[in-house]
Each structure stands twice: as C-alpha cells, then as structure tokens.
Design an enzyme around this catalytic site. Structure first.
Site, PDB file in Angstrom:
ATOM      1  N   TYR A  89     -35.142  10.951  71.235  1.00 32.74           N
ATOM      2  CA  TYR A  89     -36.044   9.865  71.393  1.00 32.74           C
ATOM      3  C   TYR A  89     -36.104   8.978  70.276  1.00 32.74           C
ATOM      4  O   TYR A  89     -36.395   9.416  69.067  1.00 32.74           O
ATOM      5  CB  TYR A  89     -37.445  10.170  71.544  1.00 32.74           C
ATOM      6  CG  TYR A  89     -37.791  10.008  73.215  1.00 32.74           C
ATOM      7  CD1 TYR A  89     -37.603   8.550  73.676  1.00 32.74           C
ATOM      8  CD2 TYR A  89     -38.078  10.924  74.177  1.00 32.74           C
ATOM      9  CE1 TYR A  89     -37.752   8.422  75.128  1.00 32.74           C
ATOM     10  CE2 TYR A  89     -38.490  10.891  75.484  1.00 32.74           C
ATOM     11  CZ  TYR A  89     -38.141   9.666  75.914  1.00 32.74           C
ATOM     12  OH  TYR A  89     -38.296   9.219  77.241  1.00 32.74           O
ATOM     13  N   GLU A 121     -37.472   5.485  70.343  1.00 33.72           N
ATOM     14  CA  GLU A 121     -38.320   4.112  70.718  1.00 33.72           C
ATOM     15  C   GLU A 121     -38.436   3.258  69.570  1.00 33.72           C
ATOM     16  O   GLU A 121     -38.944   3.673  68.430  1.00 33.72           O
ATOM     17  CB  GLU A 121     -39.683   4.358  71.578  1.00 33.72           C
ATOM     18  CG  GLU A 121     -39.115   4.735  73.144  1.00 33.72           C
ATOM     19  CD  GLU A 121     -40.469   5.264  73.609  1.00 33.72           C
ATOM     20  OE1 GLU A 121     -41.237   5.694  73.265  1.00 33.72           O
ATOM     21  OE2 GLU A 121     -40.240   4.996  75.002  1.00 33.72           O
ATOM     22  N   ASP A 130     -22.674 -15.195  79.301  1.00 34.87           N
ATOM     23  CA  ASP A 130     -22.496 -13.732  79.994  1.00 34.87           C
ATOM     24  C   ASP A 130     -21.052 -13.520  79.773  1.00 34.87           C
ATOM     25  O   ASP A 130     -20.150 -13.898  80.432  1.00 34.87           O
ATOM     26  CB  ASP A 130     -23.124 -13.491  81.299  1.00 34.87           C
ATOM     27  CG  ASP A 130     -22.892 -12.096  81.708  1.00 34.87           C
ATOM     28  OD1 ASP A 130     -22.126 -11.333  81.015  1.00 34.87           O
ATOM     29  OD2 ASP A 130     -23.558 -11.620  82.801  1.00 34.87           O
ATOM     30  N   THR A 156     -21.232  -6.790  78.705  1.00 36.58           N
ATOM     31  CA  THR A 156     -21.197  -5.121  78.677  1.00 36.58           C
ATOM     32  C   THR A 156     -20.364  -4.590  77.732  1.00 36.58           C
ATOM     33  O   THR A 156     -19.478  -5.313  77.251  1.00 36.58           O
ATOM     34  CB  THR A 156     -20.823  -4.780  80.236  1.00 36.58           C
ATOM     35  OG1 THR A 156     -19.514  -5.477  80.370  1.00 36.58           O
ATOM     36  CG2 THR A 156     -21.782  -5.027  81.180  1.00 36.58           C
ATOM     37  N   LYS A 168     -16.104  -2.731  80.073  1.00 40.91           N
ATOM     38  CA  LYS A 168     -15.107  -3.477  80.670  1.00 40.91           C
ATOM     39  C   LYS A 168     -14.005  -3.755  80.048  1.00 40.91           C
ATOM     40  O   LYS A 168     -13.459  -2.767  79.222  1.00 40.91           O
ATOM     41  CB  LYS A 168     -15.549  -4.795  81.344  1.00 40.91           C
ATOM     42  CG  LYS A 168     -16.773  -4.737  82.312  1.00 40.91           C
ATOM     43  CD  LYS A 168     -17.119  -5.930  83.067  1.00 40.91           C
ATOM     44  CE  LYS A 168     -18.169  -5.613  84.333  1.00 40.91           C
ATOM     45  NZ  LYS A 168     -19.505  -5.600  83.670  1.00 40.91           N
ATOM     46  N   ARG A 224     -20.398   2.873  79.350  1.00 42.06           N
ATOM     47  CA  ARG A 224     -21.034   1.994  79.970  1.00 42.06           C
ATOM     48  C   ARG A 224     -22.452   1.505  79.283  1.00 42.06           C
ATOM     49  O   ARG A 224     -23.167   2.177  78.972  1.00 42.06           O
ATOM     50  CB  ARG A 224     -21.286   2.766  81.185  1.00 42.06           C
ATOM     51  CG  ARG A 224     -20.402   3.352  81.919  1.00 42.06           C
ATOM     52  CD  ARG A 224     -20.627   3.383  83.578  1.00 42.06           C
ATOM     53  NE  ARG A 224     -20.581   2.300  84.173  1.00 42.06           N
ATOM     54  CZ  ARG A 224     -19.693   1.807  84.642  1.00 42.06           C
ATOM     55  NH1 ARG A 224     -18.513   2.140  84.500  1.00 42.06           N
ATOM     56  NH2 ARG A 224     -19.544   0.616  85.251  1.00 42.06           N
TER      57      ARG A 224
HETATM   58  N1  DSN Z   1     -19.871  -4.796  88.834  1.00 47.27           N
HETATM   59  C1  DSN Z   1     -19.324  -5.558  87.825  1.00 47.27           C
HETATM   60  C2  DSN Z   1     -17.935  -6.087  88.309  1.00 47.27           C
HETATM   61  O1  DSN Z   1     -17.123  -5.361  89.041  1.00 47.27           O
HETATM   62  O2  DSN Z   1     -17.686  -7.102  87.834  1.00 47.27           O
HETATM   63  C3  DSN Z   1     -20.187  -6.660  87.544  1.00 47.27           C
HETATM   64  O3  DSN Z   1     -21.440  -6.017  87.160  1.00 47.27           O
END
Ligand code: DSN
Length: 415
Positions: free
Chosen positions: A53, A55, A198, A224, A227, A233
């Site tokens: 933990y 925080e 974003d 994110t 990707k 993730r």
């Molecule tokens: N689910 C993602 C995508 O496939 O682009 C977006 O959060």
C-alpha cells in the site's frame, strides 16, 4: 514457469491463461488499442510490489515501508517526463478513463460545459458519452468528423464559440489523421477553455516524433500505457507545472486510493523501453505497416475512411460492399484475425452492428510484421469480407492457414 506456479493452486485459471497465450500466439491481432508487452513489463506487474500500500505521493505517503516503491514511482515519473517532454507526470491513474476523470475533477465543476469528439465519430466514452460520468455530470457539446474522416476545425471553432466550453478535449479512439493540437489551442484560447489532449492511442507516435506533440499547447495530456506505448494496462497524466498539485490531488484522494505500484513498476520498465532507439524504429514501422495495410485493402477494392491513414489505425468502410462491421469482425475471428466493429461517419447501422471495422498495426508490428506481411493481411481480410455471409468452410480453413503461417513466421513469447 509462472503458469506452473498458478497450476499448483488453480488448474482452472492456469488452463485459461495458457489458452489465451495460445490464442495470442496463433492469431493476428489488429485491435488498434492492443499490443504485446515485454516479458520484463509482465514480470514487474507480477512482482511482490502488488503487496504494498502506498497512498500518497513518493516520499509523502500515508503508509510506512515505502522506500522502494517511492524510488520506483519516481523513476516512472522521470521517464514519462523525459519521453514526452512534460513538466509534470502523475503515473498513478489505473487507466486512461481514470486519468481523464481526474482532469475533469480538477478542471471543471459538475454542470460546466465540456467539448469532446463524439463517440460514434471516433471519440471516447470518457469524452462525454451520455452513459459515462463525463456525460452524466457535465454539459457536453460534441464535434465530429467529416465524410473524409477529418476533423473540421472551423466547425470545432464554431461550436466552441457558440457554447463556450470550459474544457476542450482533443483526442480520439478512432481517428486516422494527424491531430492539429496548435489549432485546438487557438480555439481553446479564443473561448477561455482549458485544453486536454488524450493521446492514449497515439502515445508511441508522439513520443518518437511520428505525430506532433500536444506540448506546449495542452494544459493536460492524458494517455494509456498499454496501447501503442506497449506497457502494462494503465494511465498517466502529464501537465504544466502550475496544475501539478491540483492534478495530483485529483488522482489521490480525489478519485483513487492506493496506487498499483506493481503496475507503476511495469510502466517504468515500459517507459525505459520507449526511450530506446529500437522503440523509435518500432513506432516508425507501426505507421509504415498501417499505411501498407490500408493500401492493400484499397488495392483489393475495399474502402478505407479518408482513403488512408497517417497513424497506426484505419476504419474499413463496408457500406459499398453491403456488409456490416459485426459480420465482418466475426468472420475475421474465424480466419484468425482479431479486430473490432466500429461505426463509420454517418453510419446507417447501430453501434451494435456498424458499417465498419477498425484495424490497427501496433500489435502485429511488435511481432515483427513488415509491409509485405501487412499486404498479405489485407488480402486475407478482403477474401474474408467476401464470405462473411456464406461462411464458406473451405475458404475459412484456407484463410486461417494463411493467417497462421504469418503468425508462425513471427513467434510470440517463445524465448
Ligand atoms: N477501448 C479503447 C479502444 O479500443 O480504443 C478505448 O478505451
């Protein structure tokens, strides 16, 4: 090895993980938001850090015993700042949606007007969908894309002037053109709005110069890490120094409790990988491969929204051939290619059926696919589209063998 450890306790789950590994090894992954992270990243995520933990922020925690996770989180922050040339980075968001939520919490109040790209035009749930917190608690105005699949910046400006949003979001889940962050900033300045970029989808391209950076234009940049960036993730928020304290507070205690330090370690490792020359080559190949796939599909007589792509993804427009995204995504799965149905501009079909399929190159590029391989992928897809109604079994078998051959050419998680 890890599987044996799981199997000792839980054979059922071990078997399903093994089966997922086989699925990933034997199918061509074209979901534009997916990738194959390194074993090092996975090892960090599966480490003892999951027990801790922490925080608070590095060196200012609410728990003792944080001397190691403090350093790890600090390393992740430094690498994120270096990679994206950012003033400040918070690496705690559990996901991209959480990162966006924290920016909302800091930058706007419930009922304020926020402008983002419409979900069915390629935006994201957390950019104002009526079923998401963003649409439920904020007054949303949306912009879309034109028939060429491009943002019409004059239209974005008109909407902004009319509705005077407090926050403008530039970014998408399905947009294949370069985003003009400078233009967005000019519009935001004209109406006195904050600008949030974003970059969840294009993060690796931004990090390596394959796509222009949202800095210095955006007040907040969210992403994110799983990707194109090829990490675990999770999410990251970067911002100008003047917003650092407020953003950190919005993440914790605003919307999250204990940070996932094992995932943050995975982010640190992935960010180190992303700072390498090899990653620059990877990101460049991602774009080359996407272009090669788009060209191959068009050579086969299929339509691509906007007739091509500038980044890692594209949308196959099936209206001309009278097929639906749902049927085509399903036949692709049968021939060993994973993708997702997606709406096209002015789609006559519902979001559950759609007239399009989104295709992306990041995961196949990680495997090692090059332009010629993507050309063959395009040919397999074109053949599959033809049989999406009849589901001709012999043809499915033949196409599946062709997909498998490509996968075997580039083994995954073998060594
Ligand atoms: N689910 C993602 C995508 O496939 O682009 C977006 O959060």
């Amino acid at each position: 090895m890890e599987l044996d450890v799981i199997r000792e306790i839980d054979a059922e789950v071990a078997e399903l993980i093994e089966s997922e590994l086989k699925r990933q090894q034997t199918t061509i992954e074209l979901i534009a938001s997916e990738n194959f992270t390194s074993r090092a990243v996975m090892a960090a995520c599966g480490s003892v850090l999951t027990n801790k933990y922490a925080e608070g922020k590095p060196y200012k925690r609410f728990y003792n015993g944080c001397e190691n996770v403090d350093k790890i989180e600090e390393i992740a922050q430094m690498r994120a700042k270096k990679l994206f040339n950012a003033d400040h980075a918070n690496v705690q968001p559990h996901s991209g949606a959480q990162a966006n939520m924290a920016v909302f919490l800091y930058a706007v109040k419930p009922g304020d007007t926020v402008m983002g790209m419409d979900l069915s035009n390629g935006g994201h749930l957390s950019h104002g969908s009526p079923v998401n917190f963003s649409g439920l608690y904020f007054d949303i105005v949306s912009y879309g894309i034109n028939d060429n699949g491009e943002i019409d910046y004059d239209n974005v400006r008109e909407i902004a002037l009319q509705h005077k949003p407090k926050l403008i979001i530039a970014g998408a889940s399905n947009y294949s053109r370069i985003i003009d962050f400078k233009r967005f900033k000019e519009i935001a300045d004209e109406v006195g709005a904050y600008l949030m970029a974003d970059i969840a989808h294009i993060a690796a391209l931004v990090a390596t110069g394959e796509h222009p950076s949202p800095f210095p234009y955006a007040d907040f940049v969210t992403t994110t890490t799983h990707k194109t960036l090829r990490g675990p993730r999770g999410g990251i928020i970067m911002c100008k120094e003047e917003h650092a304290l407020g953003i950190d507070k919005a993440v914790f205690p605003g919307i999250q409790g204990g940070p996932l330090e094992h995932i943050i370690a995975g982010k640190a490792v992935a960010l180190k990988e992303a700072l390498s020359d090899d990653f620059k080559k990877y990101a460049h190949q991602v774009v080359l491969n996407a272009k090669a796939l788009a060209q191959s599909l068009m050579d086969e007589g299929l339509d691509i929204v906007g007739n091509g792509t500038d980044n890692h993804l594209m949308t196959l427009d099936l209206r001309k051939v009278g097929k639906t995204g749902k049927d085509v995504a399903n036949i692709l799965e049968l021939v060993g290619i994973t993708a997702n149905k997606n709406t096209v501009p002015n789609d006559p079909q519902s979001p559950f059926v759609t007239s399009g399929v989104r295709l992306g190159s990041p995961a196949a590029t990680t495997r090692g696919f090059k332009e010629d391989d993507m050309k063959e992928v395009g040919k397999i897809i074109a053949e599959a589209v033809k049989i999406s109604d009849t589901k001709d079994e012999d043809k499915i078998k033949e196409l599946k063998e062709r997909s498998l051959k490509l996968c075997q050419k580039y083994p995954l998680y073998k060594d």
